[in-house]
Design a protein around this motif. Structure first.
Motif, PDB file in Angstrom:
ATOM      1  N   MET A   9      28.820  94.260   6.179  1.00 28.04           N
ATOM      2  CA  MET A   9      28.159  93.199   5.415  1.00 28.04           C
ATOM      3  C   MET A   9      28.923  92.860   4.144  1.00 28.04           C
ATOM      4  SD  MET A   9      24.112  94.194   5.583  1.00 28.04           S
ATOM      5  CE  MET A   9      23.178  94.193   7.125  1.00 28.04           C
ATOM      6  N   ARG A  10      28.681  91.639   3.649  1.00 23.19           N
ATOM      7  CA  ARG A  10      29.192  91.243   2.342  1.00 23.19           C
ATOM      8  C   ARG A  10      28.439  92.007   1.258  1.00 23.19           C
ATOM      9  NH1 ARG A  10      29.113  84.644   3.058  1.00 23.19           N
ATOM     10  NH2 ARG A  10      30.441  84.524   4.919  1.00 23.19           N
ATOM     11  N   LYS A  11      29.009  92.006   0.057  1.00 20.29           N
ATOM     12  CA  LYS A  11      28.406  92.752  -1.042  1.00 20.29           C
ATOM     13  C   LYS A  11      26.979  92.289  -1.320  1.00 20.29           C
ATOM     14  CE  LYS A  11      29.390  94.260  -5.758  1.00 20.29           C
ATOM     15  NZ  LYS A  11      30.343  94.168  -6.904  1.00 20.29           N
ATOM     16  N   SER A  12      26.757  90.969  -1.310  1.00 22.09           N
ATOM     17  CA  SER A  12      25.416  90.446  -1.598  1.00 22.09           C
ATOM     18  C   SER A  12      24.434  90.821  -0.490  1.00 22.09           C
ATOM     19  CB  SER A  12      25.466  88.927  -1.769  1.00 22.09           C
ATOM     20  OG  SER A  12      25.992  88.306  -0.613  1.00 22.09           O
ATOM     21  N   LYS A  70      23.111  94.329  -0.873  1.00 23.31           N
ATOM     22  CA  LYS A  70      22.007  94.431  -1.831  1.00 23.31           C
ATOM     23  C   LYS A  70      20.662  94.211  -1.124  1.00 23.31           C
ATOM     24  CE  LYS A  70      22.340  92.531  -5.884  1.00 23.31           C
ATOM     25  NZ  LYS A  70      22.562  91.498  -6.930  1.00 23.31           N
ATOM     26  N   VAL A  71      20.656  93.255  -0.205  1.00 22.48           N
ATOM     27  CA  VAL A  71      19.429  92.986   0.559  1.00 22.48           C
ATOM     28  C   VAL A  71      19.097  94.177   1.439  1.00 22.48           C
ATOM     29  CG1 VAL A  71      18.280  91.450   2.193  1.00 22.48           C
ATOM     30  CG2 VAL A  71      19.960  90.523   0.584  1.00 22.48           C
ATOM     31  N   ALA A  72      20.110  94.700   2.134  1.00 21.55           N
ATOM     32  CA  ALA A  72      19.908  95.842   3.032  1.00 21.55           C
ATOM     33  C   ALA A  72      19.354  97.037   2.274  1.00 21.55           C
ATOM     34  CB  ALA A  72      21.217  96.198   3.729  1.00 21.55           C
ATOM     35  N   GLN A  73      19.914  97.318   1.114  1.00 21.73           N
ATOM     36  CA  GLN A  73      19.464  98.470   0.334  1.00 21.73           C
ATOM     37  C   GLN A  73      18.024  98.288  -0.144  1.00 21.73           C
ATOM     38  OE1 GLN A  73      22.621  98.577  -2.604  1.00 21.73           O
ATOM     39  NE2 GLN A  73      23.827 100.041  -1.403  1.00 21.73           N
ATOM     40  N   TYR A  74      17.683  97.053  -0.528  1.00 20.82           N
ATOM     41  CA  TYR A  74      16.305  96.813  -0.962  1.00 20.82           C
ATOM     42  C   TYR A  74      15.345  96.996   0.210  1.00 20.82           C
ATOM     43  CZ  TYR A  74      12.141  94.806  -2.956  1.00 20.82           C
ATOM     44  OH  TYR A  74      10.848  94.648  -3.392  1.00 20.82           O
ATOM     45  N   GLN A  99      14.179  87.092  -4.594  1.00 22.96           N
ATOM     46  CA  GLN A  99      13.951  87.396  -6.009  1.00 22.96           C
ATOM     47  C   GLN A  99      14.044  88.895  -6.276  1.00 22.96           C
ATOM     48  OE1 GLN A  99      10.295  85.776  -7.506  1.00 22.96           O
ATOM     49  NE2 GLN A  99      10.506  86.722  -9.517  1.00 22.96           N
ATOM     50  N   GLU A 100      13.418  89.694  -5.407  1.00 23.36           N
ATOM     51  CA  GLU A 100      13.415  91.141  -5.614  1.00 23.36           C
ATOM     52  C   GLU A 100      14.797  91.751  -5.427  1.00 23.36           C
ATOM     53  OE1 GLU A 100      10.998  93.000  -6.755  1.00 23.36           O
ATOM     54  OE2 GLU A 100       9.657  91.271  -6.915  1.00 23.36           O
ATOM     55  N   ALA A 101      15.559  91.240  -4.459  1.00 23.55           N
ATOM     56  CA  ALA A 101      16.902  91.782  -4.200  1.00 23.55           C
ATOM     57  C   ALA A 101      17.949  91.139  -5.106  1.00 23.55           C
ATOM     58  CB  ALA A 101      17.273  91.562  -2.741  1.00 23.55           C
ATOM     59  N   MET A 102      17.511  90.122  -5.881  1.00 22.79           N
ATOM     60  CA  MET A 102      18.380  89.413  -6.830  1.00 22.79           C
ATOM     61  C   MET A 102      19.569  88.762  -6.124  1.00 22.79           C
ATOM     62  SD  MET A 102      18.226  91.823 -10.247  1.00 22.79           S
ATOM     63  CE  MET A 102      18.687  93.335  -9.411  1.00 22.79           C
ATOM     64  N   VAL A 103      19.229  88.024  -5.056  1.00 18.17           N
ATOM     65  CA  VAL A 103      20.231  87.264  -4.320  1.00 18.17           C
ATOM     66  C   VAL A 103      19.643  85.885  -4.026  1.00 18.17           C
ATOM     67  CG1 VAL A 103      21.251  89.325  -3.250  1.00 18.17           C
ATOM     68  CG2 VAL A 103      19.404  88.104  -2.071  1.00 18.17           C
ATOM     69  N   SER A 104      20.423  85.016  -3.406  1.00 23.83           N
ATOM     70  CA  SER A 104      19.945  83.683  -3.046  1.00 23.83           C
ATOM     71  C   SER A 104      19.268  83.718  -1.674  1.00 23.83           C
ATOM     72  CB  SER A 104      21.118  82.702  -3.000  1.00 23.83           C
ATOM     73  OG  SER A 104      22.004  83.052  -1.945  1.00 23.83           O
TER      74      SER A 104
END
Length: 288
Positions: A18-21, A24-28, A46-51
């Protein structure tokens, strides 16, 4: 040893690609499995702080076609599954075994349905129903029984309503519908040809068509107000069981939502309906 969740394992295994962004979603998601099931795409972003587009790319990295499909997989993977289709009946099963298997499977599947149900879809359907003068319920087989139950509920809500499980009656009735009327098409498979034909006629009349069916099926795709109810059942061996119960519960949600919109003054009408049938019940005191 902890219970293994194949879908959660799939997310973990996909992280290196996965891409870095997206990571972040996966970890959340991995840290908030229960919460994610109830989130909208905007909430997760919003919670994962991504688009939001990042959420969509994350879903595609898991070979899913979108966020709704991701929520389905999450809800299904988070439920302990049995089999009848979901549970298996053995020749030496006792009545107690059968009761436990059927009830446990139904409870788990209903929880999955609740977690997967899109509140925005339900709210949109309630809006359409609340504005309707005429509401018709279409279904065949076990779905026809659900349609009959729905008719009884909406008759009490002062709607001109009827349930049809005959394809000819559906077609003849659908062609007489007018703008702002509503058809509710109920299907466990989402692929019933006669139901699709009736829905087509209703759509041509400019009415709203609500569906209760699995996502990505012809019935769901044809409806302008789809409500996704996806329960896998072995209907070659048994008639639909849990899906029928789930559909009944969704009808209850729609009926309660409409009753709520009618306001507190409507309580007087419901009280009159209840009083009108009270004389049909046996009075315990008269038996003494």
């Amino acid at each position: 040893m902890p219970h293994q969740n194949p879908f959660i394992d799939q997310i973990r295994q996909a992280i290196p690609k996965m891409r870095k962004s997206e990571v972040k979603v996966a970890q959340y998601v991995l840290n908030n499995v229960e919460a994610v099931i109830h989130m909208r795409i905007v909430d997760l972003a919003q919670e994962a702080m991504v688009s939001e587009p990042t959420i969509v790319r994350f879903c595609r990295a898991l070979d899913l076609n979108g966020f709704q499909a991701f929520k389905v997989r999450m809800a299904q993977s988070n439920t302990v599954h049995h089999s009848l289709g979901q549970f298996a009946i053995a020749e030496d099963d006792t009545s107690s075994d059968i009761i436990k298997k059927i009830f446990d499977t139904s409870i788990n599947q209903i929880i999955t349905t609740r977690n997967f149900l899109d509140s925005a879809q339900v709210a949109a359907a309630v809006d359409a129903l609340n504005k309707a003068k005429r509401v018709e319920f279409y279904g065949f087989g076990a779905s026809g029984a659900v349609a009959m139950d729905a008719m009884h509920k909406f008759f009490r809500l002062q709607f001109s309503t009827v349930a049809y499980s005959d394809p000819h009656m559906q077609c003849m009735s659908a062609v007489t519908l007018q703008k702002d009327d509503v058809v509710v098409a109920i299907s466990q498979s989402g692929r019933t040809k006669d139901l699709l034909h009736s829905m087509e006629i209703a759509r041509q009349q400019g009415v709203h068509v609500i569906s209760l069916s699995p996502p990505n099926t012809p019935v769901s795709d044809l409806a302008d107000l789809p409500i996704h109810v996806d329960i896998k059942e072995d209907t070659d061996v048994f008639t639909p069981m849990t899906s029928r119960i789930a559909h009944l519960l969704v009808i209850d949600c729609l009926a309660v939502g409409v009753a709520q919109r009618k306001g507190p003054d409507f309580d007087e009408h419901l009280a009159k309906v209840k009083k009108s049938i009270s004389s049909l019940r046996h009075n315990e005191k008269s038996n003494k």
